[in-house]
Scaffold this motif. Structure first.
Motif, PDB file in Angstrom:
ATOM      1  N   LYS A 185      -8.986  -4.658  -2.900  1.00  0.00           N
ATOM      2  CA  LYS A 185      -9.623  -3.634  -3.724  1.00  0.00           C
ATOM      3  C   LYS A 185     -10.116  -2.477  -2.862  1.00  0.00           C
ATOM      4  O   LYS A 185      -9.984  -1.317  -3.235  1.00  0.00           O
ATOM      5  N   SER A 186     -10.669  -2.787  -1.704  1.00  0.00           N
ATOM      6  CA  SER A 186     -11.132  -1.738  -0.790  1.00  0.00           C
ATOM      7  C   SER A 186      -9.963  -0.909  -0.279  1.00  0.00           C
ATOM      8  O   SER A 186     -10.063   0.323  -0.170  1.00  0.00           O
ATOM      9  N   HIS A 187      -8.860  -1.561   0.034  1.00  0.00           N
ATOM     10  CA  HIS A 187      -7.674  -0.837   0.496  1.00  0.00           C
ATOM     11  C   HIS A 187      -7.170   0.105  -0.598  1.00  0.00           C
ATOM     12  O   HIS A 187      -6.835   1.262  -0.323  1.00  0.00           O
ATOM     13  N   LEU A 188      -7.137  -0.401  -1.821  1.00  0.00           N
ATOM     14  CA  LEU A 188      -6.706   0.431  -2.945  1.00  0.00           C
ATOM     15  C   LEU A 188      -7.673   1.587  -3.169  1.00  0.00           C
ATOM     16  O   LEU A 188      -7.259   2.700  -3.503  1.00  0.00           O
ATOM     17  N   GLN A 189      -8.953   1.339  -2.963  1.00  0.00           N
ATOM     18  CA  GLN A 189      -9.972   2.376  -3.144  1.00  0.00           C
ATOM     19  C   GLN A 189      -9.761   3.525  -2.160  1.00  0.00           C
ATOM     20  O   GLN A 189      -9.951   4.691  -2.517  1.00  0.00           O
ATOM     21  N   VAL A 190      -9.373   3.221  -0.935  1.00  0.00           N
ATOM     22  CA  VAL A 190      -9.099   4.273   0.055  1.00  0.00           C
ATOM     23  C   VAL A 190      -7.970   5.174  -0.438  1.00  0.00           C
ATOM     24  O   VAL A 190      -8.066   6.404  -0.379  1.00  0.00           O
ATOM     25  N   ILE A 191      -6.915   4.568  -0.930  1.00  0.00           N
ATOM     26  CA  ILE A 191      -5.780   5.353  -1.422  1.00  0.00           C
ATOM     27  C   ILE A 191      -6.189   6.157  -2.648  1.00  0.00           C
ATOM     28  O   ILE A 191      -5.891   7.347  -2.754  1.00  0.00           O
ATOM     29  N   LEU A 200       0.822  -1.210   0.000  1.00  0.00           N
ATOM     30  CA  LEU A 200       0.000   0.000   0.000  1.00  0.00           C
ATOM     31  C   LEU A 200       0.855   1.259   0.000  1.00  0.00           C
ATOM     32  O   LEU A 200       0.543   2.237  -0.684  1.00  0.00           O
ATOM     33  N   ASP A 201       1.942   1.226   0.741  1.00  0.00           N
ATOM     34  CA  ASP A 201       2.862   2.362   0.764  1.00  0.00           C
ATOM     35  C   ASP A 201       3.469   2.583  -0.618  1.00  0.00           C
ATOM     36  O   ASP A 201       3.564   3.714  -1.097  1.00  0.00           O
ATOM     37  N   LYS A 202       3.850   1.499  -1.265  1.00  0.00           N
ATOM     38  CA  LYS A 202       4.425   1.581  -2.611  1.00  0.00           C
ATOM     39  C   LYS A 202       3.423   2.179  -3.589  1.00  0.00           C
ATOM     40  O   LYS A 202       3.764   3.055  -4.391  1.00  0.00           O
ATOM     41  N   ILE A 203       2.186   1.733  -3.513  1.00  0.00           N
ATOM     42  CA  ILE A 203       1.139   2.243  -4.402  1.00  0.00           C
ATOM     43  C   ILE A 203       0.939   3.743  -4.177  1.00  0.00           C
ATOM     44  O   ILE A 203       0.850   4.519  -5.123  1.00  0.00           O
ATOM     45  N   TYR A 204       0.879   4.144  -2.925  1.00  0.00           N
ATOM     46  CA  TYR A 204       0.709   5.567  -2.614  1.00  0.00           C
ATOM     47  C   TYR A 204       1.862   6.382  -3.191  1.00  0.00           C
ATOM     48  O   TYR A 204       1.656   7.383  -3.873  1.00  0.00           O
ATOM     49  N   ASN A 205       3.089   5.943  -2.925  1.00  0.00           N
ATOM     50  CA  ASN A 205       4.268   6.682  -3.379  1.00  0.00           C
ATOM     51  C   ASN A 205       4.361   6.766  -4.904  1.00  0.00           C
ATOM     52  O   ASN A 205       4.790   7.781  -5.441  1.00  0.00           O
ATOM     53  N   GLU A 206       3.947   5.717  -5.587  1.00  0.00           N
ATOM     54  CA  GLU A 206       4.007   5.714  -7.054  1.00  0.00           C
ATOM     55  C   GLU A 206       2.959   6.623  -7.693  1.00  0.00           C
ATOM     56  O   GLU A 206       3.100   6.992  -8.855  1.00  0.00           O
ATOM     57  N   ASN A 207       1.929   6.961  -6.959  1.00  0.00           N
ATOM     58  CA  ASN A 207       0.811   7.689  -7.553  1.00  0.00           C
ATOM     59  C   ASN A 207       0.533   9.067  -6.958  1.00  0.00           C
ATOM     60  O   ASN A 207      -0.325   9.779  -7.464  1.00  0.00           O
ATOM     61  N   GLU A 208       1.242   9.456  -5.928  1.00  0.00           N
ATOM     62  CA  GLU A 208       0.896  10.703  -5.253  1.00  0.00           C
ATOM     63  C   GLU A 208       1.141  11.964  -6.074  1.00  0.00           C
ATOM     64  O   GLU A 208       0.531  12.998  -5.811  1.00  0.00           O
ATOM     65  N   TYR A 209       1.982  11.887  -7.089  1.00  0.00           N
ATOM     66  CA  TYR A 209       2.265  13.090  -7.884  1.00  0.00           C
ATOM     67  C   TYR A 209       1.572  13.099  -9.243  1.00  0.00           C
ATOM     68  O   TYR A 209       1.816  13.980 -10.051  1.00  0.00           O
ATOM     69  N   ILE A 210       0.699  12.148  -9.487  1.00  0.00           N
ATOM     70  CA  ILE A 210      -0.060  12.139 -10.740  1.00  0.00           C
ATOM     71  C   ILE A 210      -1.013  13.332 -10.730  1.00  0.00           C
ATOM     72  O   ILE A 210      -1.710  13.573  -9.745  1.00  0.00           O
ATOM     73  N   GLU A 211      -1.025  14.062 -11.830  1.00  0.00           N
ATOM     74  CA  GLU A 211      -1.844  15.279 -11.906  1.00  0.00           C
ATOM     75  C   GLU A 211      -3.028  15.142 -12.853  1.00  0.00           C
ATOM     76  O   GLU A 211      -3.709  16.119 -13.131  1.00  0.00           O
ATOM     77  N   ASP A 212      -3.274  13.938 -13.341  1.00  0.00           N
ATOM     78  CA  ASP A 212      -4.372  13.696 -14.273  1.00  0.00           C
ATOM     79  C   ASP A 212      -5.307  12.650 -13.658  1.00  0.00           C
ATOM     80  O   ASP A 212      -4.894  11.512 -13.411  1.00  0.00           O
ATOM     81  N   SER A 213      -6.548  13.036 -13.413  1.00  0.00           N
ATOM     82  CA  SER A 213      -7.488  12.131 -12.749  1.00  0.00           C
ATOM     83  C   SER A 213      -7.802  10.896 -13.591  1.00  0.00           C
ATOM     84  O   SER A 213      -8.035   9.814 -13.046  1.00  0.00           O
ATOM     85  N   ILE A 214      -7.789  11.033 -14.904  1.00  0.00           N
ATOM     86  CA  ILE A 214      -8.063   9.884 -15.774  1.00  0.00           C
ATOM     87  C   ILE A 214      -6.921   8.872 -15.689  1.00  0.00           C
ATOM     88  O   ILE A 214      -7.159   7.663 -15.569  1.00  0.00           O
ATOM     89  N   LEU A 215      -5.695   9.358 -15.717  1.00  0.00           N
ATOM     90  CA  LEU A 215      -4.539   8.474 -15.575  1.00  0.00           C
ATOM     91  C   LEU A 215      -4.549   7.785 -14.212  1.00  0.00           C
ATOM     92  O   LEU A 215      -4.282   6.580 -14.106  1.00  0.00           O
ATOM     93  N   LEU A 216      -4.880   8.538 -13.182  1.00  0.00           N
ATOM     94  CA  LEU A 216      -4.950   7.970 -11.834  1.00  0.00           C
ATOM     95  C   LEU A 216      -5.980   6.842 -11.791  1.00  0.00           C
ATOM     96  O   LEU A 216      -5.708   5.755 -11.276  1.00  0.00           O
ATOM     97  N   ARG A 217      -7.158   7.060 -12.354  1.00  0.00           N
ATOM     98  CA  ARG A 217      -8.204   6.026 -12.374  1.00  0.00           C
ATOM     99  C   ARG A 217      -7.749   4.800 -13.159  1.00  0.00           C
ATOM    100  O   ARG A 217      -7.964   3.669 -12.729  1.00  0.00           O
ATOM    101  N   ARG A 218      -7.110   5.003 -14.298  1.00  0.00           N
ATOM    102  CA  ARG A 218      -6.623   3.873 -15.101  1.00  0.00           C
ATOM    103  C   ARG A 218      -5.604   3.037 -14.339  1.00  0.00           C
ATOM    104  O   ARG A 218      -5.642   1.807 -14.397  1.00  0.00           O
ATOM    105  N   LYS A 219      -4.692   3.711 -13.657  1.00  0.00           N
ATOM    106  CA  LYS A 219      -3.672   2.977 -12.896  1.00  0.00           C
ATOM    107  C   LYS A 219      -4.308   2.139 -11.795  1.00  0.00           C
ATOM    108  O   LYS A 219      -3.945   0.992 -11.588  1.00  0.00           O
ATOM    109  N   PHE A 220      -5.275   2.716 -11.087  1.00  0.00           N
ATOM    110  CA  PHE A 220      -5.901   1.976  -9.993  1.00  0.00           C
ATOM    111  C   PHE A 220      -6.828   0.873 -10.514  1.00  0.00           C
ATOM    112  O   PHE A 220      -6.932  -0.178  -9.889  1.00  0.00           O
ATOM    113  N   THR A 221      -7.449   1.092 -11.633  1.00  0.00           N
ATOM    114  CA  THR A 221      -8.266   0.037 -12.244  1.00  0.00           C
ATOM    115  C   THR A 221      -7.379  -1.147 -12.600  1.00  0.00           C
ATOM    116  O   THR A 221      -7.738  -2.306 -12.354  1.00  0.00           O
TER     117      THR A 221
END
Length: 143
Positions: free
Chosen positions: A65-71, A33-54
């Motif tokens: 999936k719920s844990h990822l949804q919180v992040i 979860l920490d790795k996922i947060y760190n890899e995505n915290e500077y994304i500035e495009d909401s569509i890209l962010l959604r694609r990565k988490f999908t």
């Protein structure tokens, strides 16, 4: 800019350091979860962010999936507040949904993370009165 970097740094510290003291969830879960947060915290495009988490959710069990949804919701709320450059109802709704999901999973580290993140959101816009309950909740979790 410096304010956003310092808030991100503080949140990262909360996410990494405090999670290391928890025993309810596996070390692998916390590191992941920490790795996922760190890899995505500077994304500035909401569509890209959604694609990565999908893509991350593919093949995962419902709890993960719920844990990822919180992040995801926390990052999306923060992204939206940066675009609006202020407090807004959409960000608050997303942060509160992240908190609701974290409580439903009973993952104390994610409850801590989501409450602290919303607290910093309010604090960063000089709304200490609204930030305080979330910081108090985080403090109680640490006790």
């Amino acid at each position: 800019m410096i304010k956003n970097i310092s808030i991100s740094f503080i949140l990262m510290c909360v996410f990494v350091i405090l999670f290391s003291f928890r025993n309810q969830h596996s070390e692998t879960d916390i590191v992941y979860l920490d790795k996922i947060y760190n890899e995505n915290e500077y994304i500035e495009d909401s569509i890209l962010l959604r694609r990565k988490f999908t893509a991350l959710e593919i093949g995962k069990d419902q709890i993960t999936k719920s844990h990822l949804q919180v992040i995801y919701l926390s990052l999306l709320a923060n992204l939206h507040s940066k675009k609006v450059d202020g407090k807004n109802s959409k960000s608050e709704q997303l942060f509160k949904e992240a908190i609701r999901i974290s409580y439903s999973t009973n993952h104390q580290d994610l409850i801590l993370f989501s409450n602290t993140y919303l607290g910093f959101y309010y604090y960063s816009y000089s709304d200490v009165v609204n930030a305080l309950p979330y910081f108090i909740t985080s403090s109680k979790i640490l006790d």
